[in-house]
Design an enzyme around this catalytic site. Structure first.
Site, short mmCIF file in Angstrom:
data_model
loop_
_atom_site.label_atom_id
_atom_site.label_comp_id
_atom_site.label_asym_id
_atom_site.label_seq_id
_atom_site.Cartn_x
_atom_site.Cartn_y
_atom_site.Cartn_z
N TYR A 138 0.83 -1.20 0.00
CA TYR A 138 0.00 0.00 0.00
C TYR A 138 0.87 1.26 0.00
O TYR A 138 0.49 2.29 0.53
CB TYR A 138 -0.91 0.01 1.23
CG TYR A 138 -1.97 -1.09 1.24
CD1 TYR A 138 -2.29 -1.80 0.09
CD2 TYR A 138 -2.65 -1.40 2.40
CE1 TYR A 138 -3.24 -2.79 0.09
CE2 TYR A 138 -3.62 -2.40 2.42
CZ TYR A 138 -3.91 -3.09 1.26
OH TYR A 138 -4.88 -4.07 1.27
N LYS A 191 6.67 -13.66 5.10
CA LYS A 191 6.81 -14.62 4.00
C LYS A 191 8.25 -14.56 3.49
O LYS A 191 8.52 -14.48 2.29
CB LYS A 191 5.81 -14.30 2.89
CG LYS A 191 5.60 -15.43 1.89
CD LYS A 191 5.02 -16.68 2.51
CE LYS A 191 4.80 -17.74 1.43
NZ LYS A 191 4.50 -19.05 2.00
N ASP A 244 -8.86 -9.68 8.81
CA ASP A 244 -10.15 -10.07 8.25
C ASP A 244 -10.41 -11.56 8.47
O ASP A 244 -11.53 -11.97 8.81
CB ASP A 244 -10.21 -9.75 6.76
CG ASP A 244 -10.44 -8.27 6.48
OD1 ASP A 244 -10.39 -7.47 7.44
OD2 ASP A 244 -10.65 -7.91 5.31
N ASP A 286 -3.74 -6.66 6.89
CA ASP A 286 -5.10 -6.40 6.43
C ASP A 286 -5.85 -7.71 6.25
O ASP A 286 -6.97 -7.89 6.75
CB ASP A 286 -5.03 -5.63 5.11
CG ASP A 286 -6.36 -5.01 4.72
OD1 ASP A 286 -7.33 -5.11 5.50
OD2 ASP A 286 -6.44 -4.43 3.62
N ASP A 326 1.02 -17.58 5.68
CA ASP A 326 -0.04 -18.47 5.19
C ASP A 326 -0.41 -19.52 6.24
O ASP A 326 -1.59 -19.76 6.51
CB ASP A 326 0.35 -19.12 3.86
CG ASP A 326 1.80 -19.58 3.81
OD1 ASP A 326 2.52 -19.43 4.81
OD2 ASP A 326 2.21 -20.09 2.75
#
Length: 320
Positions: free
Chosen positions: A115, A160, A219, A215, A191
């Site tokens: 972002y 990651k 969620d 983000d 993950d």
């Protein structure tokens, strides 16, 4: 005098933010508020979604209560919330996920990563630059380490690094800061972490990760507490603070009175904690729990209460 900027935004933001503000102002009628209009609806009407003057006005507030803004797939439209986060240097996004037997704080780097805003289109591709800087990583790592130390819990570093080299830098700096703070920590690939947080939420305390991973992870964790309508967040910088529900503008249900205001109300509670009114924030949480247990719930939670009637039930539980 405490001054709060009220920014309802678009869609259900215009329904849930007034509910949250009514609760705050009932507890603190001495607070002064002023509204700032930004977002897609304004852009449709005027061609401008947010101006430099809007940013300047928000900077004058002691805190900002922010709704949700629609970001259409239009190359002429820039994300309003990303612009505000960058302009106010709100580098730490705190997203709590709390249940009966777990209390997780997801600390999301809020100013760079995917972002970063560095994007362009070419003839046969679109490009976005993922920025992971030493300064950005270090300050979010220090923020997360401070929270983990205060809570006396494990710090989990979501990354990651096995695939993305910029995450090697992020992981290294987070490990350095955690070691310096003298707290227990671990590094987990994002993950597998997204699955394990659902299977074993009790083992997590504070999780720090980069922008888009944070983000998505927050969620995903919303599943643990009943959905995005339950999740608040705080955007914190050294000088400014903005509080917003995690959910979006949900145009499909806007104007129907069906939106769950709990995320916005909890964001208001985080605002109160930030301003030094932690006891009031705890009273709000107790009221939410009491009202939900009484059977008053919005449709997403299996009930029939409207956005406004749920808010009134919270005020009644608070004795306002």
């Amino acid at each position: 005098m405490v001054r709060i900027a009220i920014v309802p935004g678009d869609g259900i933001g215009r329904e849930v933010i007034p509910v949250a503000w009514n609760i705050i102002s009932s507890l603190h009628p001495e607070f002064e508020s002023f509204e700032v209009e930004v977002g897609y609806a304004r852009w449709q009407r005027t061609g401008i979604a947010c101006t430099d003057e809007d940013i300047s006005v928000m900077k004058e507030a002691d805190a900002i209560l922010f709704g949700a803004v629609t970001t259409p797939p239009d190359s002429c439209y820039s994300s309003v919330i990303l612009g505000i986060r960058h302009a106010l240097d709100l580098y730490a996004n705190l997203r709590p996920v709390k249940g009966d037997d777990f209390d997780i704080m997801i600390v999301r780097e809020n100013s760079e990563g995917l972002y970063s805003g560095i994007e362009w289109r070419e003839k046969d591709r679109a490009c976005t630059v993922r920025v992971v800087s030493v300064e950005g990583s270090r300050r979010i790592a220090r923020c997360a380490s401070h929270l983990a130390k205060a809570r006396g819990c494990l710090l989990t570093i979501g990354n990651k690094a096995n695939v993305i080299k910029s995450d090697v830098l992020f992981r290294e700096i987070c490990c350095e800061e955690a070691s310096r703070a003298g707290i227990p920590f671990e590094a987990c690939f994002i993950d597998s972490l997204a699955l394990d947080i659902l299977q074993h939420p009790k083992r997590y305390g504070v999780i720090v990760t980069t922008n888009i991973f944070g983000d998505i992870l927050s969620d995903v964790a919303g599943y643990l507490v009943g959905g995005l309508g339950m999740l608040p967040s705080a955007n914190i910088g050294d000088q400014h603070a903005l509080f917003e529900p995690v959910h979006g503008s949900a145009p499909d249900i806007a104007g129907q009175g069906r939106a769950n205001p709990i995320a916005a109300i909890r964001s208001g509670a985080m605002l109160l904690t930030h301003l030094g009114y932690k006891e009031d924030a705890e009273l709000i949480e107790d009221a939410i729990r009491s009202v939900c247990q009484s059977g008053i719930r919005t449709p997403d939670l299996g009930g029939s209460a409207s956005t406004g009637s749920f808010g009134e039930a919270i005020r009644s539980a608070l004795g306002c």
